[in-house]
Design a protein around this motif. Structure first.
Motif, PDB file in Angstrom:
ATOM      1  N   GLY A   8      -3.640 -21.068 104.178  1.00 36.69           N
ATOM      2  CA  GLY A   8      -4.244 -20.887 102.864  1.00 36.69           C
ATOM      3  C   GLY A   8      -4.295 -19.425 102.468  1.00 36.69           C
ATOM      4  O   GLY A   8      -3.975 -19.061 101.327  1.00 36.69           O
ATOM      5  N   ALA A   9      -4.689 -18.576 103.402  1.00 35.25           N
ATOM      6  CA  ALA A   9      -4.764 -17.137 103.116  1.00 35.25           C
ATOM      7  C   ALA A   9      -3.375 -16.574 102.817  1.00 35.25           C
ATOM      8  O   ALA A   9      -3.180 -15.853 101.819  1.00 35.25           O
ATOM      9  N   TYR A  10      -2.407 -16.910 103.657  1.00 34.93           N
ATOM     10  CA  TYR A  10      -1.071 -16.330 103.519  1.00 34.93           C
ATOM     11  C   TYR A  10      -0.403 -16.761 102.212  1.00 34.93           C
ATOM     12  O   TYR A  10       0.041 -15.923 101.417  1.00 34.93           O
ATOM     13  N   PHE A  11      -0.346 -18.068 101.982  1.00 32.80           N
ATOM     14  CA  PHE A  11       0.349 -18.551 100.788  1.00 32.80           C
ATOM     15  C   PHE A  11      -0.457 -18.305  99.521  1.00 32.80           C
ATOM     16  O   PHE A  11       0.103 -18.225  98.433  1.00 32.80           O
ATOM     17  N   GLY A  12      -1.790 -18.174  99.680  1.00 32.02           N
ATOM     18  CA  GLY A  12      -2.604 -17.827  98.524  1.00 32.02           C
ATOM     19  C   GLY A  12      -2.253 -16.476  97.963  1.00 32.02           C
ATOM     20  O   GLY A  12      -2.366 -16.233  96.753  1.00 32.02           O
TER      21      GLY A  12
ATOM     22  N   ALA B 189      -3.240 -14.442 113.231  1.00 31.02           N
ATOM     23  CA  ALA B 189      -4.232 -14.488 112.155  1.00 31.02           C
ATOM     24  C   ALA B 189      -4.646 -13.081 111.729  1.00 31.02           C
ATOM     25  O   ALA B 189      -4.837 -12.810 110.536  1.00 31.02           O
ATOM     26  N   LEU B 190      -4.775 -12.175 112.686  1.00 23.99           N
ATOM     27  CA  LEU B 190      -5.131 -10.794 112.360  1.00 23.99           C
ATOM     28  C   LEU B 190      -4.022 -10.128 111.549  1.00 23.99           C
ATOM     29  O   LEU B 190      -4.295  -9.381 110.596  1.00 23.99           O
ATOM     30  N   ALA B 191      -2.767 -10.381 111.903  1.00 22.15           N
ATOM     31  CA  ALA B 191      -1.646  -9.796 111.169  1.00 22.15           C
ATOM     32  C   ALA B 191      -1.617 -10.289 109.725  1.00 22.15           C
ATOM     33  O   ALA B 191      -1.298  -9.526 108.799  1.00 22.15           O
ATOM     34  N   VAL B 192      -1.945 -11.565 109.509  1.00 21.77           N
ATOM     35  CA  VAL B 192      -2.016 -12.093 108.145  1.00 21.77           C
ATOM     36  C   VAL B 192      -3.095 -11.373 107.345  1.00 21.77           C
ATOM     37  O   VAL B 192      -2.899 -11.014 106.177  1.00 21.77           O
TER      38      VAL B 192
ATOM     39  N   TRP C 149       3.474  -7.173 104.022  1.00 19.09           N
ATOM     40  CA  TRP C 149       3.805  -8.606 104.025  1.00 19.09           C
ATOM     41  C   TRP C 149       4.743  -8.961 105.165  1.00 19.09           C
ATOM     42  O   TRP C 149       4.707 -10.080 105.689  1.00 19.09           O
ATOM     43  N   THR C 150       5.569  -8.012 105.572  1.00 21.81           N
ATOM     44  CA  THR C 150       6.425  -8.236 106.735  1.00 21.81           C
ATOM     45  C   THR C 150       5.582  -8.422 107.989  1.00 21.81           C
ATOM     46  O   THR C 150       5.871  -9.285 108.838  1.00 21.81           O
ATOM     47  N   ILE C 151       4.516  -7.646 108.107  1.00 24.71           N
ATOM     48  CA  ILE C 151       3.583  -7.816 109.228  1.00 24.71           C
ATOM     49  C   ILE C 151       2.960  -9.213 109.170  1.00 24.71           C
ATOM     50  O   ILE C 151       2.820  -9.897 110.195  1.00 24.71           O
ATOM     51  N   GLY C 152       2.581  -9.637 107.975  1.00 21.14           N
ATOM     52  CA  GLY C 152       2.006 -10.974 107.839  1.00 21.14           C
ATOM     53  C   GLY C 152       2.978 -12.071 108.224  1.00 21.14           C
ATOM     54  O   GLY C 152       2.592 -13.065 108.846  1.00 21.14           O
ATOM     55  N   GLY C 153       4.261 -11.900 107.863  1.00 18.70           N
ATOM     56  CA  GLY C 153       5.258 -12.885 108.264  1.00 18.70           C
ATOM     57  C   GLY C 153       5.385 -12.980 109.774  1.00 18.70           C
ATOM     58  O   GLY C 153       5.498 -14.080 110.331  1.00 18.70           O
ATOM     59  N   ALA C 154       5.352 -11.825 110.446  1.00 18.17           N
ATOM     60  CA  ALA C 154       5.389 -11.838 111.913  1.00 18.17           C
ATOM     61  C   ALA C 154       4.165 -12.549 112.469  1.00 18.17           C
ATOM     62  O   ALA C 154       4.252 -13.291 113.465  1.00 18.17           O
ATOM     63  N   GLY C 155       3.018 -12.351 111.836  1.00 18.19           N
ATOM     64  CA  GLY C 155       1.801 -13.034 112.279  1.00 18.19           C
ATOM     65  C   GLY C 155       1.907 -14.540 112.139  1.00 18.19           C
ATOM     66  O   GLY C 155       1.495 -15.289 113.034  1.00 18.19           O
ATOM     67  N   MET C 156       2.486 -14.997 111.037  1.00 16.57           N
ATOM     68  CA  MET C 156       2.671 -16.439 110.863  1.00 16.57           C
ATOM     69  C   MET C 156       3.620 -16.991 111.924  1.00 16.57           C
ATOM     70  O   MET C 156       3.418 -18.079 112.460  1.00 16.57           O
ATOM     71  N   GLY C 157       4.661 -16.225 112.226  1.00 14.24           N
ATOM     72  CA  GLY C 157       5.586 -16.671 113.266  1.00 14.24           C
ATOM     73  C   GLY C 157       4.950 -16.726 114.638  1.00 14.24           C
ATOM     74  O   GLY C 157       5.358 -17.519 115.487  1.00 14.24           O
ATOM     75  N   ALA C 158       3.934 -15.878 114.858  1.00 17.24           N
ATOM     76  CA  ALA C 158       3.258 -15.875 116.152  1.00 17.24           C
ATOM     77  C   ALA C 158       2.339 -17.066 116.320  1.00 17.24           C
ATOM     78  O   ALA C 158       2.248 -17.644 117.411  1.00 17.24           O
ATOM     79  N   CYS C 159       1.641 -17.457 115.259  1.00 15.47           N
ATOM     80  CA  CYS C 159       0.631 -18.506 115.419  1.00 15.47           C
ATOM     81  C   CYS C 159       1.097 -19.888 114.975  1.00 15.47           C
ATOM     82  O   CYS C 159       0.611 -20.897 115.488  1.00 15.47           O
TER      83      CYS C 159
ATOM     84  N   VAL D 280      12.074 -13.066 107.439  1.00 19.67           N
ATOM     85  CA  VAL D 280      12.840 -12.715 108.632  1.00 19.67           C
ATOM     86  C   VAL D 280      11.908 -12.493 109.822  1.00 19.67           C
ATOM     87  O   VAL D 280      12.158 -12.971 110.938  1.00 19.67           O
ATOM     88  N   ALA D 281      10.803 -11.769 109.581  1.00 22.34           N
ATOM     89  CA  ALA D 281       9.852 -11.516 110.670  1.00 22.34           C
ATOM     90  C   ALA D 281       9.243 -12.811 111.172  1.00 22.34           C
ATOM     91  O   ALA D 281       9.056 -12.989 112.391  1.00 22.34           O
ATOM     92  N   TRP D 282       8.929 -13.729 110.269  1.00 27.55           N
ATOM     93  CA  TRP D 282       8.388 -15.039 110.643  1.00 27.55           C
ATOM     94  C   TRP D 282       9.358 -15.754 111.578  1.00 27.55           C
ATOM     95  O   TRP D 282       8.984 -16.249 112.651  1.00 27.55           O
ATOM     96  N   GLY D 283      10.627 -15.824 111.164  1.00 24.46           N
ATOM     97  CA  GLY D 283      11.605 -16.544 111.964  1.00 24.46           C
ATOM     98  C   GLY D 283      11.853 -15.921 113.324  1.00 24.46           C
ATOM     99  O   GLY D 283      11.911 -16.613 114.344  1.00 24.46           O
TER     100      GLY D 283
END
Length: 458
Positions: free
Chosen positions: A275-279, A334-337, A361-371, A308-311
């Motif tokens: 919710g936080a990320y896509f919001g 979650a912290l990266a997001v 936002w690249t950091i956030g994508g990496a966070g989503m890929g982590a969790c 790319v970072a997410w993947g």
């Protein structure tokens, strides 16, 4: 041979190859469609004079997706995933066609509602496919591969969508997806013929389907409450939020809204983080289009680094498999997001250049890929085989209702503030998403049951 290489070979062996490739193709399609539509939506909103329905165009499909998720979960448990997958593909094609031909923003929303419902069904059927067709040790690899399917769309999707919208019109972004749907479905449907059904005799569970309809209506009402105007807006919004809380409870594990340890907190963490990320994500290209005057193609590139970072991070998590503590990846993600959303807020508040928010936002994508993959693996690991359809549905509902409620809520604020101060409206969107991300960090500490006398208990 390395464990990661062995796992890669096994998900592509003769037994799994067609299912793996077909499932990855559908994820690739979902990623391309998501990034492409997010890129061109500011253009669509401007051309169709539909700024007031901007948030609804994203929250609405998520809401209707819940109905597709619940129906597909029950249907998959009863018959296996093949038939619901075919039905969802047909509905997806219809929705894409309606959206592409939409004469008004309202019709575009209708089309997105249709293929939003279909998208929810596809998500659940793919989770069931993984649960039924792959042993537990291969599931992290599959979920990591799902997220990796965002890499190429993230690299080329926004640029292609922006270029198509500028050259021949945004409608061809939708029409181009039609062929991809047919091709991806044609790959996976034959391969799912032999996937077994569940031994559960729970049947269709019409009460759950009815609650999913109520939930979808409540989220739609929340999304549209700003259209009522005046003092009625907060009243309608409050009633809708109460209905969401009531209707979602039968559709998710008991104790989820109270953050009970174990599976309930896994589902709640998923809802809060997504919710936080896509919001925040859907407003990023919008911000750069309005504030900085960027073209759709350039504004859409703000999503490339994150995708790319997410993947890549998901692939790394998949290679680590069950050898690492999933809680660490979930908390870090979650912290990266939260950090990514904070950079978006600072970019607006301090007038910083777009590259600051893009880097964040690249950091956030990496966070989503982590969790993201870790949450899915934990959820299925906590579930008995006969509950995998329900759990898959609950995860998908979290992915939909978390962003749906956040988008609907921030949309109300955005619509109320935008006429007087557009930049303040963007700032409030990111600030609200930061608070939701903070909630996700708190809940993520409870995703693992506590240990008592050498065993795990909720």
């Amino acid at each position: 041979m390395a464990a990661g290489a062995t796992a890669a070979a096994r998900i592509l062996d003769r037994e799994h190859r067609l299912v793996t490739l077909g499932a990855f193709a559908l994820c690739f399609l979902a990623a391309f469609e998501n990034l492409a539509v997010t890129t061109v939506m500011p253009t669509i909103s401007r051309e169709l004079n539909g700024a007031e329905l901007y948030a609804v165009a994203f929250a609405g499909p998520l809401a209707l997706g819940v109905v597709g998720m619940v129906v597909a979960g029950a249907w998959s448990d009863r018959t296996g995933p093949r038939t619901p997958l075919i039905s969802a593909a047909v509905l997806f094609l219809l929705g894409i066609a309606v959206a592409g031909a939409a004469p008004t923003m309202a019709w575009l929303v209708v089309g997105r509602l249709l293929y939003g419902m279909a998208g929810g069904a596809v998500t659940v059927t793919l989770y069931v496919v993984v649960a039924r067709a792959y042993p537990e040790e291969l599931r992290p690899r599959m979920f990591g591969g799902f997220a990796a399917m965002w890499i190429l769309p993230a690299l080329v999707g926004p640029a292609i969508a922006g270029a198509v919208a500028s050259a021949v019109g945004w409608r061809w972004v939708f029409f181009g997806v039609l062929a991809l749907v047919v091709a991806a479905t044609g790959m996976i449907v034959p391969a799912t013929r032999g996937i077994r059904r569940s031994d559960s005799d729970a049947g269709w569970q019409p009460a759950r389907i009815a609650w999913s309809v109520v939930l979808a209506i409540a989220v739609l009402a929340l999304s549209l409450s700003s259209q009522v105007g005046g003092l009625a807006t907060p009243a309608v919004a409050l009633v809708a939020i109460v209905l969401v809380a009531i209707a979602v409870r039968p559709l998710i594990p008991p104790g989820t809204l109270r953050s009970r340890r174990g599976l309930p907190s896994v589902v709640l963490t998923r809802a809060a983080v997504s919710g936080a990320y896509f919001g925040g994500e859907i407003y990023l290209p919008y911000l750069f289009t309005v504030r900085d005057g960027l073209s759709p193609a350039l504004a859409g590139l703000s999503l490339t680094g994150a995708g790319v970072a997410w993947g890549l991070t998901s692939l790394w998590q998949g290679r680590r498999g069950a050898s690492s503590d999933p809680r660490a990846g979930i908390r870090w993600g979650a912290l990266a997001v939260l950090v990514s959303l904070a950079t978006g807020l600072l970019t607006v508040a301090l007038g910083l250049p777009p590259w600051v928010a893009i880097a964040g936002w690249t950091i956030g994508g990496a966070g989503m890929g982590a969790c993201w993959p870790r949450l899915a693996v934990l959820a299925l690991g906590y579930s008995a085989p006969e509950e995998q359809g329900f759990t898959s549905s609950a995860l998908a509902i979290a992915d939909a209702i978390g962003p749906g409620v956040v988008l609907a809520t921030v949309g109300i604020v955005f619509d109320a503030v935008r006429p007087a101060d557009t930049l303040l409206a963007f700032a409030l969107v990111f600030a609200a998403s930061v608070l939701v991300a903070a909630l996700g960090i708190v809940v993520s500490a409870r995703v693992r049951p506590r240990e008592t006398a050498g065993r795990l208990v909720p």
